[in-house]
Design a protein around this motif. Structure first.
Motif, PDB file in Angstrom:
ATOM      1  N   THR A  59       0.868  -1.179   0.000  1.00 19.39           N
ATOM      2  CA  THR A  59       0.000   0.000   0.000  1.00 19.39           C
ATOM      3  C   THR A  59       0.898   1.219   0.000  1.00 19.39           C
ATOM      4  N   MET A  60       0.758   2.066  -1.019  1.00 17.26           N
ATOM      5  CA  MET A  60       1.678   3.176  -1.232  1.00 17.26           C
ATOM      6  C   MET A  60       0.924   4.510  -1.267  1.00 17.26           C
ATOM      7  N   ALA A  61       1.561   5.542  -0.735  1.00 14.73           N
ATOM      8  CA  ALA A  61       1.010   6.893  -0.760  1.00 14.73           C
ATOM      9  C   ALA A  61       2.027   7.839  -1.386  1.00 14.73           C
ATOM     10  N   GLU A  62       1.556   9.041  -1.724  1.00 15.62           N
ATOM     11  CA  GLU A  62       2.355  10.113  -2.343  1.00 15.62           C
ATOM     12  C   GLU A  62       2.618   9.805  -3.825  1.00 15.62           C
ATOM     13  N   SER A  63       2.107  10.677  -4.682  1.00 16.05           N
ATOM     14  CA  SER A  63       2.137  10.410  -6.124  1.00 16.05           C
ATOM     15  C   SER A  63       3.547  10.329  -6.691  1.00 16.05           C
ATOM     16  N   GLY A  64       4.480  11.141  -6.173  1.00 14.79           N
ATOM     17  CA  GLY A  64       5.839  11.100  -6.693  1.00 14.79           C
ATOM     18  C   GLY A  64       6.510   9.758  -6.478  1.00 14.79           C
ATOM     19  N   PRO A  65       6.624   9.287  -5.230  1.00 22.19           N
ATOM     20  CA  PRO A  65       7.192   7.967  -5.003  1.00 22.19           C
ATOM     21  C   PRO A  65       6.424   6.837  -5.686  1.00 22.19           C
ATOM     22  N   ILE A  66       5.092   6.967  -5.757  1.00 18.79           N
ATOM     23  CA  ILE A  66       4.309   5.938  -6.451  1.00 18.79           C
ATOM     24  C   ILE A  66       4.745   5.836  -7.912  1.00 18.79           C
ATOM     25  N   CYS A  67       4.839   6.977  -8.591  1.00 14.36           N
ATOM     26  CA  CYS A  67       5.209   6.964 -10.010  1.00 14.36           C
ATOM     27  C   CYS A  67       6.636   6.462 -10.206  1.00 14.36           C
ATOM     28  N   GLU A  68       7.531   6.803  -9.295  1.00  8.73           N
ATOM     29  CA  GLU A  68       8.906   6.306  -9.390  1.00  8.73           C
ATOM     30  C   GLU A  68       8.937   4.795  -9.186  1.00  8.73           C
ATOM     31  N   TYR A  69       8.127   4.277  -8.266  1.00 13.70           N
ATOM     32  CA  TYR A  69       8.041   2.835  -8.055  1.00 13.70           C
ATOM     33  C   TYR A  69       7.530   2.130  -9.310  1.00 13.70           C
ATOM     34  N   ILE A  70       6.450   2.668  -9.862  1.00 13.33           N
ATOM     35  CA  ILE A  70       5.896   2.076 -11.085  1.00 13.33           C
ATOM     36  C   ILE A  70       6.947   2.040 -12.185  1.00 13.33           C
ATOM     37  N   GLU A  71       7.698   3.124 -12.315  1.00 13.67           N
ATOM     38  CA  GLU A  71       8.715   3.210 -13.358  1.00 13.67           C
ATOM     39  C   GLU A  71       9.815   2.173 -13.145  1.00 13.67           C
ATOM     40  N   GLU A  72      10.237   1.987 -11.916  1.00 17.32           N
ATOM     41  CA  GLU A  72      11.317   1.045 -11.649  1.00 17.32           C
ATOM     42  C   GLU A  72      10.846  -0.404 -11.740  1.00 17.32           C
ATOM     43  N   LEU A  93      10.813  19.169 -13.591  1.00 12.60           N
ATOM     44  CA  LEU A  93       9.542  19.628 -14.135  1.00 12.60           C
ATOM     45  C   LEU A  93       8.354  19.011 -13.415  1.00 12.60           C
ATOM     46  N   VAL A  94       8.473  17.764 -12.997  1.00 10.54           N
ATOM     47  CA  VAL A  94       7.407  17.178 -12.171  1.00 10.54           C
ATOM     48  C   VAL A  94       7.248  18.005 -10.899  1.00 10.54           C
ATOM     49  N   GLY A  95       8.376  18.387 -10.291  1.00  8.38           N
ATOM     50  CA  GLY A  95       8.325  19.244  -9.116  1.00  8.38           C
ATOM     51  C   GLY A  95       7.714  20.598  -9.421  1.00  8.38           C
ATOM     52  N   TRP A  96       8.033  21.143 -10.590  1.00 10.60           N
ATOM     53  CA  TRP A  96       7.477  22.441 -11.000  1.00 10.60           C
ATOM     54  C   TRP A  96       5.951  22.405 -10.993  1.00 10.60           C
ATOM     55  N   PHE A  97       5.398  21.374 -11.652  1.00  3.06           N
ATOM     56  CA  PHE A  97       3.938  21.316 -11.764  1.00  3.06           C
ATOM     57  C   PHE A  97       3.270  20.893 -10.465  1.00  3.06           C
ATOM     58  N   ASP A  98       3.866  19.944  -9.745  1.00  5.14           N
ATOM     59  CA  ASP A  98       3.230  19.467  -8.522  1.00  5.14           C
ATOM     60  C   ASP A  98       3.434  20.408  -7.345  1.00  5.14           C
ATOM     61  N   ASP A  99       4.366  21.329  -7.453  1.00  4.17           N
ATOM     62  CA  ASP A  99       4.594  22.290  -6.382  1.00  4.17           C
ATOM     63  C   ASP A  99       4.195  23.694  -6.831  1.00  4.17           C
ATOM     64  N   LYS A 100       4.985  24.310  -7.697  1.00  4.03           N
ATOM     65  CA  LYS A 100       4.759  25.704  -8.093  1.00  4.03           C
ATOM     66  C   LYS A 100       3.427  25.886  -8.820  1.00  4.03           C
ATOM     67  N   PHE A 101       3.188  25.088  -9.865  1.00  8.24           N
ATOM     68  CA  PHE A 101       1.936  25.210 -10.613  1.00  8.24           C
ATOM     69  C   PHE A 101       0.749  24.913  -9.699  1.00  8.24           C
ATOM     70  N   ASP A 162       5.599  15.219 -18.788  1.00  9.60           N
ATOM     71  CA  ASP A 162       4.430  15.531 -19.619  1.00  9.60           C
ATOM     72  C   ASP A 162       3.144  15.080 -18.935  1.00  9.60           C
ATOM     73  N   PHE A 163       3.196  13.912 -18.284  1.00 11.04           N
ATOM     74  CA  PHE A 163       2.005  13.433 -17.588  1.00 11.04           C
ATOM     75  C   PHE A 163       1.677  14.304 -16.384  1.00 11.04           C
ATOM     76  N   ALA A 164       2.703  14.784 -15.686  1.00 11.23           N
ATOM     77  CA  ALA A 164       2.447  15.668 -14.545  1.00 11.23           C
ATOM     78  C   ALA A 164       1.763  16.947 -14.999  1.00 11.23           C
TER      79      ALA A 164
END
Length: 221
Positions: A59-72, A93-101, A162-164
């Motif tokens: 069971t995983m939380a937080e979209s960033g670590p989840i996406c990195e797990y899926i990728e690996e 850029l993921v940080g840009w959109f998930d934080d600043k944007f 791009d997905f972010a």
């Protein structure tokens, strides 16, 4: 089968959904009213946030670590470059959109217009809405600058960056808060993303009380 606890217009949930769909990982979607803080949901994620993904017995939380797990764990098709420099740029850029944007735009527009009503937390703050409407212009111009120099946001290939970006913009497009006439290159980029099979689930989302505009699911918008 994987199971994702989500809300339809959450850009963080959408980013995970796009990653799963691009890699053809079957996933059951379960809408979660996380703001009600049910004991059952808090056992899945004590932070009380979505997305929460159940996959591979975890069971995983937080979209960033989840996406990195899926990728690996599921590296094909790749959503991260092979070079350290390329991976840095995607993460930036993921940080840009998930934080600043998110702070300057999504939280000011989507959360004010939709989330407050759904959660029963009052009416939109007009000052926040105006601030978000101003800020999105800057972000669209930055995306246009990137796309003038690259085929995709982070380089020559489509990536998690791009997905972010598409996760945030698609949620805002659902409430007609994106001026696609501001930049042809950004509109063309979104049309390419929007036409991918991974995007079909996103385009079929329906939020009670908030019907999408006619162009939302139109691939020739």
């Amino acid at each position: 089968m994987a199971k994702l606890y989500h809300v339809p217009l959450s850009p963080f949930c959408r980013k995970v959904r796009l990653s799963l769909a691009e890699k053809k990982i079957e996933c059951e979607l379960v809408e979660e009213r996380y703001w009600e803080e049910s004991p059952e949901f808090l056992r899945r994620n004590p932070a009380g946030k979505v997305p929460v993904l159940k996959i591979d017995g975890r069971t995983m939380a937080e979209s960033g670590p989840i996406c990195e797990y899926i990728e690996e764990k599921y590296p094909e098709p790749a959503l991260m470059p092979t070079s350290p420099e390329g991976r840095y740029e995607v993460r930036r850029l993921v940080g840009w959109f998930d934080d600043k944007f998110h702070q300057e735009v999504t939280s000011k527009l989507l959360y004010e217009r939709v989330n407050k009503k759904v959660m029963g937390r009052g009416f939109p703050d007009s000052g926040n809405v105006k601030s978000g409407a101003r800020a999105i212009k800057y972000h669209l111009d930055y995306m246009a600058w990137l796309l003038d120099h690259r085929r995709w946001l982070a380089g020559d290939k489509m990536t998690l960056a791009d997905f972010a970006a598409a996760a945030h913009l698609s949620a805002l497009d659902y409430i007609s808060d994106v001026d696609w006439n501001r930049s042809d290159v950004v509109k063309d980029w979104y049309a390419k993303i929007k036409s991918r099979p991974a995007f079909r689930g996103i385009l079929s989302d329906q939020v009670p009380g908030f019907p999408p505009p006619a162009h939302y699911a139109d691939l020739d918008f």
